[in-house]
Design a protein around this motif. Structure first.
Motif, PDB file in Angstrom:
ATOM      1  N   LEU A  58       0.830  -1.203   0.000  1.00 49.70           N
ATOM      2  CA  LEU A  58       0.000   0.000   0.000  1.00 49.70           C
ATOM      3  C   LEU A  58       0.870   1.262   0.000  1.00 49.70           C
ATOM      4  N   VAL A  59       1.939   1.210   0.844  1.00 46.07           N
ATOM      5  CA  VAL A  59       2.874   2.351   0.883  1.00 46.07           C
ATOM      6  C   VAL A  59       3.490   2.568  -0.496  1.00 46.07           C
ATOM      7  N   TYR A  60       3.863   1.436  -1.136  1.00 45.11           N
ATOM      8  CA  TYR A  60       4.506   1.531  -2.453  1.00 45.11           C
ATOM      9  C   TYR A  60       3.555   2.132  -3.486  1.00 45.11           C
ATOM     10  N   LEU A  61       2.291   1.691  -3.483  1.00 43.31           N
ATOM     11  CA  LEU A  61       1.326   2.216  -4.459  1.00 43.31           C
ATOM     12  C   LEU A  61       1.117   3.720  -4.264  1.00 43.31           C
ATOM     13  N   ASP A  62       1.089   4.121  -2.978  1.00 44.68           N
ATOM     14  CA  ASP A  62       1.001   5.562  -2.702  1.00 44.68           C
ATOM     15  C   ASP A  62       2.198   6.299  -3.293  1.00 44.68           C
ATOM     16  N   GLN A  63       3.384   5.685  -3.102  1.00 42.05           N
ATOM     17  CA  GLN A  63       4.617   6.306  -3.607  1.00 42.05           C
ATOM     18  C   GLN A  63       4.575   6.422  -5.133  1.00 42.05           C
ATOM     19  N   VAL A  64       4.104   5.346  -5.797  1.00 43.99           N
ATOM     20  CA  VAL A  64       4.015   5.360  -7.261  1.00 43.99           C
ATOM     21  C   VAL A  64       3.094   6.490  -7.710  1.00 43.99           C
ATOM     22  N   GLU A  65       1.940   6.578  -7.048  1.00 39.27           N
ATOM     23  CA  GLU A  65       0.954   7.596  -7.419  1.00 39.27           C
ATOM     24  C   GLU A  65       1.553   9.004  -7.295  1.00 39.27           C
ATOM     25  N   GLY A  66       2.145   9.269  -6.121  1.00 42.87           N
ATOM     26  CA  GLY A  66       2.685  10.615  -5.867  1.00 42.87           C
ATOM     27  C   GLY A  66       3.869  10.932  -6.767  1.00 42.87           C
ATOM     28  N   ASP A  67       4.815   9.987  -6.858  1.00 42.60           N
ATOM     29  CA  ASP A  67       6.032  10.257  -7.615  1.00 42.60           C
ATOM     30  C   ASP A  67       5.766  10.369  -9.114  1.00 42.60           C
ATOM     31  N   CYS A  68       4.823   9.566  -9.627  1.00 43.76           N
ATOM     32  CA  CYS A  68       4.502   9.662 -11.055  1.00 43.76           C
ATOM     33  C   CYS A  68       3.941  11.047 -11.364  1.00 43.76           C
ATOM     34  N   GLY A  69       3.100  11.559 -10.448  1.00 45.38           N
ATOM     35  CA  GLY A  69       2.575  12.912 -10.630  1.00 45.38           C
ATOM     36  C   GLY A  69       3.710  13.919 -10.697  1.00 45.38           C
ATOM     37  N   GLN A  70       4.694  13.743  -9.783  1.00 45.81           N
ATOM     38  CA  GLN A  70       5.819  14.680  -9.754  1.00 45.81           C
ATOM     39  C   GLN A  70       6.684  14.567 -10.994  1.00 45.81           C
ATOM     40  N   VAL A  71       6.952  13.319 -11.397  1.00 44.03           N
ATOM     41  CA  VAL A  71       7.778  13.105 -12.593  1.00 44.03           C
ATOM     42  C   VAL A  71       7.096  13.733 -13.803  1.00 44.03           C
ATOM     43  N   ASN A  72       5.778  13.615 -13.839  1.00 45.11           N
ATOM     44  CA  ASN A  72       5.027  14.212 -14.934  1.00 45.11           C
ATOM     45  C   ASN A  72       5.221  15.734 -14.976  1.00 45.11           C
TER      46      ASN A  72
END
Lengths: 126, 249
Positions: B147-161
């Motif tokens: 769950l922590v990882y999925l949160d990280q993916v969501e947040g970081d992908c937004g930032q990378v975008n």
């Protein structure tokens, strides 16, 4: 919504297309100056025009005037995205019936805001 | 300057008219003598006109040469420094764009790297689960981690975008500097034409017309290379918005 992006620099066309895609507008076409854009507008079913001012052959301001003078295109929303930053130029564009004016360099946020504002006004007027 | 009968040929041209005039006077033909005088005056007048023509041509060439010199003076005093400023603007803009791009990359790279390495770790733990090598405690730990990882993916992908958008926006330098460089090329062409024109004048040939481009008030100008471009220039998007709202937009 079908949008025509007009700029003589291909990099700027790509930037604007890229930003439009991020905002959910996937149906965009390109033209490199007013003289190639006008026939595309007249023969296509575009809903929106984003154009630069300073271009060879036919400038953006003349394209705007031509659009306003064309019965079938007259009501098309037009957004100028340009490095031209003189007050007299902005006034001229306003008098010619532009719907929005963005000075380069601009941010993704500015483009988003101006587009939203134009759509709000159009819905308000409809 | 007094018109002179300068060549042998012109004297010869006058001779028959003069002889006839003298003969007419001697024989008392008053009317014919008057005609003779008029004829001589006409010949002299035409010589005067051709002299004037030559002088006019000289004056014209001198004025043309002066005009070319004046254009060159303007180029040297104002346009060359302006061109230097424009080229400096190009250096600044391209440098800024390069840094903007590299900064965005520097910010995005660790996020992508971290997502990748966490994925490797998660995969190893899932494979252990599949092989039934995991106890209940470790399994709960894995579920929480996922769950922590999925949160990280969501947040970081937004930032990378956002960083990718930043890279895209940094490319606007090409349009802005392109417009400025075009103007400098135009100036170089004008200087070249002026120099060619001057060489022609100095060489005595007819000067090529070197007309400076007329300044139309609403001609497109390209980017303002100084943030403070004068009272008639807006400094940012807020100024544009203020001006438009004052016009009822």
């Amino acid at each position: 919504m079908k949008i025509l992006v007009v700029d003589d620099f291909s990099t700027m066309r790509r930037i604007i297309k890229n930003l439009l895609r991020d905002l959910g507008f996937n149906n965009t076409s390109e033209a490199d100056d007013g003289s190639t854009a006008l026939p595309m507008l007249q023969n296509g079913d575009f809903d929106f025009l984003v154009t630069d001012w300073n271009m060879p052959i036919m400038q953006g301001i003349d394209l705007l005037k031509a659009v306003r003078a064309d019965e079938r295109l007259a009501s098309m929303p037009v957004l100028l995205v340009t490095a031209e930053a003189k007050k007299t130029q902005i006034v001229e564009a306003a008098q010619a019936g532009v719907n929005g004016y963005i000075v380069k360099p601009f941010t993704a946020q500015t483009l988003k805001e101006k587009l939203e504002k134009i759509f709000e006004r159009l819905e308000g007027a409809a | 300057m007094e018109a002179q009968i300068s060549t042998e040929g012109e004297v010869q041209d006058l001779l028959p008219s003069l002889k006839k005039l003298i003969a007419d006077i001697e024989s008392g033909e008053g009317d014919k003598a008057q005609e003779g005088f008029d004829e001589l005056t006409r010949i002299r007048e035409s010589q005067l006109f051709s002299e004037m023509g030559a002088m006019t041509r000289q004056l014209h060439d001198a004025l043309r040469s002066f005009e070319v010199d004046a254009n060159l003076a303007d180029v040297a005093e104002t346009q060359i420094p302006d061109a230097k400023e424009r080229l400096n603007y190009v250096i600044t803009k391209t440098e800024e764009a390069a840094h903007r791009t590299l900064n965005a990359m520097d910010e995005a790279a660790p996020l992508v790297k971290s997502l990748g390495s966490t994925a490797v770790d998660m995969k190893a733990r899932w494979l252990r689960l599949k092989r039934k090598e995991m106890d209940a405690g470790e399994f709960r730990f894995l579920l929480d981690g996922l769950l922590v990882y999925l949160d990280q993916v969501e947040g970081d992908c937004g930032q990378v975008n956002e960083y990718l958008t930043e890279v895209v926006m940094a490319q606007d330098f090409q349009d802005l500097t392109g417009q400025v460089v075009r103007r400098v090329i135009q100036l170089v062409q004008e200087v070249e034409e002026n120099l060619v024109g001057m060489i022609r004048v100095r060489g005595g040939a007819q000067a090529a017309a070197a007309t400076a481009a007329s300044d139309k008030s609403l001609e497109a100008e390209g980017p303002q290379i100084n943030s403070d471009g004068g009272a008639d220039v807006v400094s940012d998007q807020d100024d544009v918005d203020d001006l438009l709202s004052s016009l009822g937009f």
